[in-house]
Design a protein around this motif. Sequence first.
Motif, PDB file in Angstrom:
ATOM      1  N   LEU A 243       0.766  -1.128  -0.181  1.00  0.00           N
ATOM      2  CA  LEU A 243      -0.034  -0.004   0.078  1.00  0.00           C
ATOM      3  C   LEU A 243       0.970   1.307  -0.138  1.00  0.00           C
ATOM      4  O   LEU A 243       1.672   1.373   0.643  1.00  0.00           O
ATOM      5  CB  LEU A 243      -0.872  -0.195   1.216  1.00  0.00           C
ATOM      6  CG  LEU A 243      -1.889   1.279   1.307  1.00  0.00           C
ATOM      7  CD1 LEU A 243      -3.171   0.771   0.430  1.00  0.00           C
ATOM      8  CD2 LEU A 243      -2.237   1.201   2.728  1.00  0.00           C
ATOM      9  N   LEU A 244       0.684   2.229  -0.959  1.00  0.00           N
ATOM     10  CA  LEU A 244       1.261   3.681  -0.760  1.00  0.00           C
ATOM     11  C   LEU A 244       0.524   4.447   0.151  1.00  0.00           C
ATOM     12  O   LEU A 244      -0.710   4.471   0.096  1.00  0.00           O
ATOM     13  CB  LEU A 244       0.970   4.392  -2.221  1.00  0.00           C
ATOM     14  CG  LEU A 244       1.899   5.715  -2.387  1.00  0.00           C
ATOM     15  CD1 LEU A 244       3.004   5.643  -2.246  1.00  0.00           C
ATOM     16  CD2 LEU A 244       0.997   6.376  -3.435  1.00  0.00           C
ATOM     17  N   ILE A 245       1.228   5.215   1.068  1.00  0.00           N
ATOM     18  CA  ILE A 245       0.748   6.194   1.876  1.00  0.00           C
ATOM     19  C   ILE A 245       1.187   7.476   1.280  1.00  0.00           C
ATOM     20  O   ILE A 245       2.388   7.700   0.740  1.00  0.00           O
ATOM     21  CB  ILE A 245       1.406   5.829   3.558  1.00  0.00           C
ATOM     22  CG1 ILE A 245       0.949   4.549   3.978  1.00  0.00           C
ATOM     23  CG2 ILE A 245       0.931   7.147   4.299  1.00  0.00           C
ATOM     24  CD1 ILE A 245       1.694   4.241   5.316  1.00  0.00           C
ATOM     25  N   GLY A 246       0.222   8.312   1.203  1.00  0.00           N
ATOM     26  CA  GLY A 246       0.495   9.770   0.830  1.00  0.00           C
ATOM     27  C   GLY A 246      -0.153  10.919   1.799  1.00  0.00           C
ATOM     28  O   GLY A 246      -1.000  10.592   2.485  1.00  0.00           O
ATOM     29  N   ALA A 247       0.303  11.879   1.422  1.00  0.00           N
ATOM     30  CA  ALA A 247      -0.219  13.021   2.508  1.00  0.00           C
ATOM     31  C   ALA A 247      -0.040  14.275   1.537  1.00  0.00           C
ATOM     32  O   ALA A 247       0.739  15.194   1.894  1.00  0.00           O
ATOM     33  CB  ALA A 247       0.994  12.916   3.512  1.00  0.00           C
ATOM     34  N   PRO A 248      -1.077  14.438   0.863  1.00  0.00           N
ATOM     35  CA  PRO A 248      -1.165  15.815  -0.268  1.00  0.00           C
ATOM     36  C   PRO A 248      -0.995  16.860   0.764  1.00  0.00           C
ATOM     37  O   PRO A 248      -0.578  17.978   0.057  1.00  0.00           O
ATOM     38  CB  PRO A 248      -2.410  15.787  -0.890  1.00  0.00           C
ATOM     39  CG  PRO A 248      -3.264  14.753  -0.018  1.00  0.00           C
ATOM     40  CD  PRO A 248      -2.430  13.630   0.520  1.00  0.00           C
ATOM     41  N   ALA A 249      -1.386  17.073   1.870  1.00  0.00           N
ATOM     42  CA  ALA A 249      -1.326  18.367   2.496  1.00  0.00           C
ATOM     43  C   ALA A 249       0.056  18.757   3.199  1.00  0.00           C
ATOM     44  O   ALA A 249       0.093  19.905   3.581  1.00  0.00           O
ATOM     45  CB  ALA A 249      -2.392  18.294   3.835  1.00  0.00           C
TER      46      ALA A 249
END
Length: 370
Positions: A243-249
Motif C-alpha cells: 500500500l502507498l501512503i500519501g499526504a497531499p497536505a
Amino acid sequence: MTRMVTQVRPPQRDELDASVRIGALVPLTRPGWVEAGRHLLAGLELGVRDVNGAGGIGGAGGVGGRPLELVVRDTAADPQRAAEAVDELARLGVAAVAGEYHSVVARAVAARADALGVPFLCSSAVLDALTEEPTEQVARIAPAQSHGWRTYADFLVGAGHRHIAVVTQPSVYWASGTRILREHLAPRGGSVVELDAGALSPAAVCDALVDSRATALLLLVGHPEPAVPIVRSVRRDERLAALLIGAPAGQPEFAEWAALLGADGAAVPFLRYLPERLGPLGARVETALRERLSAAPSFVAFEGYDTIAVLAEALRTGEPWPRVAVEGTRGRIAFSRPPGTGVWQWAWPPVQVVDRDPTAPDRFRVLHTG
C-alpha cells in the motif's frame, strides 16, 4: 455594489519618520501547526530584514525610506482568535495583514479583513473558497487547493493508483480535498473510499483498508495526531505491505515528521510548492533561511519571504493587486482571477509531488511536477 480595487497605501509625506506596520498572523502554539508557523514567520522576518536593508519603503541605497515593522499575532489555528487579531491590527493602523497557514483560519481572516477594508495577502492557506463572495481586498500567493490536489491526483494515476482510500477528520479543508480527488479520479475510472479517523482506531483503519480495493491511503488528518499512529500501524501490517501512503497536505515536509517516524515516514508523497531548481534570489534566501531556522527551510518559509516582497512592491508603487508584479524566490509573482476563486491569485506557483528518500530520509525526491 462593486468595490473599487484595494490599494496597499504607500507612505505619505507626514509619515516618513514612522515605520510601516504589517500585521503577521501565524500559528505559533498548538493546536496550530507550530513548525509550519515557525517557518512562515522566519520567511516573513527575513523579507522585512531585506527590505529594510535595501532602504525600506520609498528609500534607496539603504537610506531615506520608512522601515517595515512586523506586528506578529499567534492564531493557534483558532478562527475566532484570528478574526479578533485582525480587529486589533486594524486599530493599530497596519497597512496590510499577511500570513496564516491554516485554511479555516485564513477564511476567518479574509472575511474580517474584507469587512474592515484592510488588505490581506494570504501566504500559505490553499482552500479555494477563501471568501464567500469575490473581494478586491484579498490576494494569495499559495495555489488554490484544486490546482495542487489535481496535480497530486495526476501523480497517483500515473503511478497506477486509481482506487484510493482517505482517512479523514471533519473539516471544510479535508472535505474539499476529498471532493477534488473524487471528481478528478472518477473520469479515469477511479474511486475514493472515506475512512473516519474519529470512529476508527489505527488498527481498525488497517482492517478497513484490507477489505477495500484501495492501493493507496491518503492522510487527510492532523499531525502529529492521528497521522503518526496511523502511519506506524499501516507500516507494521504485513497485509498492507504494497500500500502507498500519501499526504497531499504536506505533513512530511517538516523535520518533526522525520523525527517522529524515522524510516516509517519515508516514501510518503506530498505536495510542495517549490521549483525543481531555485534561481539566484531563491538560493540566497534559502541560505539565509537555513541559518535563521538552523534547519532546511520548507516551502512555507519561502512563501513568507515572497509575501513581504509582494507587499513591499505594493507599498512602493501604490498599485492595486492586479497591477503588482515582483520577482519572488520561486518565480515572477503577478495576480489574476482564475475561475472559481474570489480573490486575487498568483496563478500559479510551481507545484511538485515529492517524498523523503527511504535510503536517506533527510533528502527529498521529486516524483512529479505540475
